[in-house]
Design a protein around this motif. Sequence first.
Motif, PDB file in Angstrom:
ATOM      1  N   ALA B  38       0.876  -1.182   0.000  1.00  0.00           N
ATOM      2  CA  ALA B  38       0.000   0.000   0.000  1.00  0.00           C
ATOM      3  C   ALA B  38       0.912   1.229   0.000  1.00  0.00           C
ATOM      4  CB  ALA B  38      -0.900   0.006   1.231  1.00  0.00           C
ATOM      5  N   THR B  39       0.622   2.166  -0.907  1.00  0.00           N
ATOM      6  CA  THR B  39       1.517   3.327  -1.064  1.00  0.00           C
ATOM      7  C   THR B  39       0.726   4.629  -1.126  1.00  0.00           C
ATOM      8  OG1 THR B  39       1.469   2.953  -3.453  1.00  0.00           O
ATOM      9  CG2 THR B  39       3.320   2.008  -2.251  1.00  0.00           C
ATOM     10  N   PRO B  40      -0.093   4.916  -0.093  1.00  0.00           N
ATOM     11  CA  PRO B  40      -0.882   6.146  -0.140  1.00  0.00           C
ATOM     12  C   PRO B  40       0.000   7.397  -0.059  1.00  0.00           C
ATOM     13  CG  PRO B  40      -1.059   5.118   2.019  1.00  0.00           C
ATOM     14  CD  PRO B  40      -0.307   4.156   1.140  1.00  0.00           C
ATOM     15  N   ASP B  41      -0.467   8.462  -0.717  1.00  0.00           N
ATOM     16  CA  ASP B  41       0.229   9.757  -0.639  1.00  0.00           C
ATOM     17  C   ASP B  41      -0.200  10.525   0.608  1.00  0.00           C
ATOM     18  OD1 ASP B  41       1.347   9.419  -3.223  1.00  0.00           O
ATOM     19  OD2 ASP B  41      -0.575  10.030  -4.090  1.00  0.00           O
ATOM     20  N   ALA B  42      -1.400  10.213   1.095  1.00  0.00           N
ATOM     21  CA  ALA B  42      -1.946  10.946   2.241  1.00  0.00           C
ATOM     22  C   ALA B  42      -2.793   9.993   3.073  1.00  0.00           C
ATOM     23  CB  ALA B  42      -2.794  12.123   1.760  1.00  0.00           C
ATOM     24  N   LEU B  43      -2.719  10.162   4.391  1.00  0.00           N
ATOM     25  CA  LEU B  43      -3.594   9.403   5.286  1.00  0.00           C
ATOM     26  C   LEU B  43      -4.536  10.373   5.984  1.00  0.00           C
ATOM     27  CD1 LEU B  43      -1.248   6.814   7.063  1.00  0.00           C
ATOM     28  CD2 LEU B  43      -2.821   6.449   5.144  1.00  0.00           C
ATOM     29  N   VAL B  44      -5.812   9.998   6.011  1.00  0.00           N
ATOM     30  CA  VAL B  44      -6.822  10.800   6.688  1.00  0.00           C
ATOM     31  C   VAL B  44      -7.361   9.959   7.842  1.00  0.00           C
ATOM     32  CG1 VAL B  44      -8.981  12.048   6.436  1.00  0.00           C
ATOM     33  CG2 VAL B  44      -7.362  11.960   4.520  1.00  0.00           C
ATOM     34  N   ASP B  45      -7.012  10.357   9.051  1.00  0.00           N
ATOM     35  CA  ASP B  45      -7.326   9.589  10.258  1.00  0.00           C
ATOM     36  C   ASP B  45      -8.801   9.782  10.622  1.00  0.00           C
ATOM     37  OD1 ASP B  45      -7.529   8.583  12.861  1.00  0.00           O
ATOM     38  OD2 ASP B  45      -5.546   9.317  13.444  1.00  0.00           O
ATOM     39  N   VAL B  46      -9.555   8.672  10.641  1.00  0.00           N
ATOM     40  CA  VAL B  46     -10.992   8.763  10.925  1.00  0.00           C
ATOM     41  C   VAL B  46     -11.338   8.274  12.333  1.00  0.00           C
ATOM     42  CG1 VAL B  46     -11.687   8.596   8.511  1.00  0.00           C
ATOM     43  CG2 VAL B  46     -11.397   6.498   9.842  1.00  0.00           C
ATOM     44  N   THR B  47     -10.320   8.124  13.186  1.00  0.00           N
ATOM     45  CA  THR B  47     -10.595   7.582  14.521  1.00  0.00           C
ATOM     46  C   THR B  47     -11.080   8.637  15.508  1.00  0.00           C
ATOM     47  OG1 THR B  47      -8.287   7.872  15.182  1.00  0.00           O
ATOM     48  CG2 THR B  47      -8.909   5.721  14.291  1.00  0.00           C
ATOM     49  N   ARG B  48     -11.087   9.901  15.089  1.00  0.00           N
ATOM     50  CA  ARG B  48     -11.528  10.947  16.033  1.00  0.00           C
ATOM     51  C   ARG B  48     -12.877  11.531  15.631  1.00  0.00           C
ATOM     52  NH1 ARG B  48      -6.358  12.685  19.080  1.00  0.00           N
ATOM     53  NH2 ARG B  48      -5.031  10.983  18.436  1.00  0.00           N
ATOM     54  N   LEU B  49     -13.663  10.732  14.892  1.00  0.00           N
ATOM     55  CA  LEU B  49     -14.964  11.215  14.413  1.00  0.00           C
ATOM     56  C   LEU B  49     -16.115  10.826  15.345  1.00  0.00           C
ATOM     57  CD1 LEU B  49     -14.605  10.500  10.581  1.00  0.00           C
ATOM     58  CD2 LEU B  49     -14.617  12.733  11.727  1.00  0.00           C
ATOM     59  N   GLY B  50     -15.805  10.163  16.443  1.00  0.00           N
ATOM     60  CA  GLY B  50     -16.867   9.783  17.379  1.00  0.00           C
ATOM     61  C   GLY B  50     -17.748   8.645  16.879  1.00  0.00           C
ATOM     62  N   LEU B  51     -17.228   7.847  15.945  1.00  0.00           N
ATOM     63  CA  LEU B  51     -18.016   6.730  15.404  1.00  0.00           C
ATOM     64  C   LEU B  51     -17.787   5.472  16.229  1.00  0.00           C
ATOM     65  CD1 LEU B  51     -17.176   7.299  11.622  1.00  0.00           C
ATOM     66  CD2 LEU B  51     -19.270   7.971  12.816  1.00  0.00           C
ATOM     67  N   ASP B  52     -17.736   5.655  17.560  1.00  0.00           N
ATOM     68  CA  ASP B  52     -17.289   4.551  18.411  1.00  0.00           C
ATOM     69  C   ASP B  52     -18.360   4.074  19.386  1.00  0.00           C
ATOM     70  OD1 ASP B  52     -17.285   6.846  19.846  1.00  0.00           O
ATOM     71  OD2 ASP B  52     -15.196   6.730  20.517  1.00  0.00           O
ATOM     72  N   GLU B  53     -19.618   4.154  18.984  1.00  0.00           N
ATOM     73  CA  GLU B  53     -20.688   3.706  19.880  1.00  0.00           C
ATOM     74  C   GLU B  53     -21.509   2.586  19.265  1.00  0.00           C
ATOM     75  OE1 GLU B  53     -23.104   6.749  21.481  1.00  0.00           O
ATOM     76  OE2 GLU B  53     -21.398   7.874  22.301  1.00  0.00           O
ATOM     77  N   VAL B  54     -22.019   1.721  20.148  1.00  0.00           N
ATOM     78  CA  VAL B  54     -23.002   0.704  19.755  1.00  0.00           C
ATOM     79  C   VAL B  54     -24.337   1.163  20.315  1.00  0.00           C
ATOM     80  CG1 VAL B  54     -23.687  -1.711  19.953  1.00  0.00           C
ATOM     81  CG2 VAL B  54     -21.253  -1.120  19.836  1.00  0.00           C
ATOM     82  N   THR B  55     -25.333   1.349  19.439  1.00  0.00           N
ATOM     83  CA  THR B  55     -26.639   1.811  19.898  1.00  0.00           C
ATOM     84  C   THR B  55     -27.726   0.856  19.422  1.00  0.00           C
ATOM     85  OG1 THR B  55     -26.754   3.231  17.951  1.00  0.00           O
ATOM     86  CG2 THR B  55     -26.019   4.252  19.990  1.00  0.00           C
ATOM     87  N   GLU B  56     -28.847   0.841  20.154  1.00  0.00           N
ATOM     88  CA  GLU B  56     -29.967  -0.001  19.751  1.00  0.00           C
ATOM     89  C   GLU B  56     -30.809   0.743  18.726  1.00  0.00           C
ATOM     90  OE1 GLU B  56     -31.786  -2.609  22.918  1.00  0.00           O
ATOM     91  OE2 GLU B  56     -30.768  -1.127  24.176  1.00  0.00           O
ATOM     92  N   LEU B  57     -31.183   0.057  17.654  1.00  0.00           N
ATOM     93  CA  LEU B  57     -32.028   0.671  16.629  1.00  0.00           C
ATOM     94  C   LEU B  57     -33.477   0.653  17.099  1.00  0.00           C
ATOM     95  CD1 LEU B  57     -30.389  -0.995  13.498  1.00  0.00           C
ATOM     96  CD2 LEU B  57     -30.362   1.454  14.055  1.00  0.00           C
ATOM     97  N   PRO B  58     -34.275   1.667  16.734  1.00  0.00           N
ATOM     98  CA  PRO B  58     -35.668   1.744  17.202  1.00  0.00           C
ATOM     99  C   PRO B  58     -36.485   0.502  16.838  1.00  0.00           C
ATOM    100  CG  PRO B  58     -35.125   3.591  15.714  1.00  0.00           C
ATOM    101  CD  PRO B  58     -33.873   2.811  15.903  1.00  0.00           C
TER     102      PRO B  58
END
Lengths: 157, 315
Positions: B38-58
Amino acid sequence: MNLVVNGVEHDLDVDPRTTLLDALREHLGLTGAKKGCDHGQCGACTVLLDGRRVNSCLILAIAQQDTPITTIEGVDHPVQREFAAHDGFQCGYCTPGQICSAVGMLDEVSRGWPSAVSRDGADPLSDAEIRERMSGNLCRCGAYANMVPAIREAAAQ
Amino acid sequence: MKTFTYRTATDVSGGLEPGAAFLAGGTNLVDLMKLGVATPDALVDVTRLGLDEVTELPEGGLRIGAGVRNSDLAAHPLVRRDYPVLSQALLAGASGQLRNMATTGGNLLQRTRCRYFMDAAKPCNKHAPGSGCPAREGDHRNLAILGASEHCVATHPSDMAVALVALDAVVNTSERSIPLRELHRLPGDDPARDTVLRHGELITSVDVPPLGLPSAYRKVRDRASYAFAVASVAAAARVADGRVIDVRLAFGAVAHKPWRALIAEEALRGKPATKESFLAAADAELAAAEPLRDNAFKLPLIRNVVAAVLEGLTS
């Protein structure tokens, strides 16, 4: 970049390609974490990231700015004493990773996390459990037989 | 490693310039970058987007944030209670250290691979399109038996994805919702693409509908822990009056994607819950298999694991 290691803040000017392991060893002089396979397969580079055990060789240092990092140099835990008491090593190369991994693992057990061999109501620190939970750390000397009781006794303290 | 720039993503709208890649736990991507695969020119870190929850669907079921770590998901009380197949699959995968970093979205998007793909010096239609596939004549003992092509016989190594595909999970991205079954591709003549995602399309969560069936995951590997599957089976089933009234089956380590065994499910519905029925259902699915010189052993292996898992769930 800014790294917080063993409670001390460091301001580093390093290439974005630098792994956390290389930042610790080559830039901060913390050579406890070892470079074994450098591909996340041996566990010799294990450190605690915000209290969780991780492979520092597969982590880019730049992505962990301001996250508290604990290396073996910052660990003070009964696991260390029990490894010595039980002769839980031979050459010692994997030992810092084994100890950091065991510290993280015991915290996982205390939070009730299951493993692949867990059964409801069974001892989460049986020999089989400890071996499964520690399978991310290899020891080429084969000192596993002494690490297992060392970890179990540390957990009781 | 090739040089790259690094930045953190500030919202979940996705989008990447050419040559850039998202970075989550990095357990696969950083490894591939070290190997020069893998040889990306740029990395965009998505770990600080708050996508870290498990929720119950209605309407029932769970929404798993793309950034939820594999270890947290495996230990989640609702996952353990309602989807044991998912918890078991996660715990069967990787090591404690890797599960602590690996994310739900990243696990799905780890590369479908083999040893030739991982070696930048070797020909491989996946990392160097048109260079050939040494695996067909070389080391393919653990490679695909279903859905492969002359261009690629690699397997998707995720355990989690096998469970999720059996659970009819749906992947939500910055652009759309995709049934997980349709996320990963078969190699065909374009093995460089593992999934149908467009460049810059960001997985934000995975929805798992209610199951309401007993479920389990069984993984066979060359050593007892911390190894990729040689074959695995995710299953859920219910029996009434001795007959199978509902069943889900998916196979791992057999194809370029987590393999939902719809033919086997269809063959089993309404049939007596017996070992003979389970084996016949596996045979129906495996009728399309095209094993290579050294991996035909996976056929009886999958067959026997299907029977063992279903017997465990229905007895």
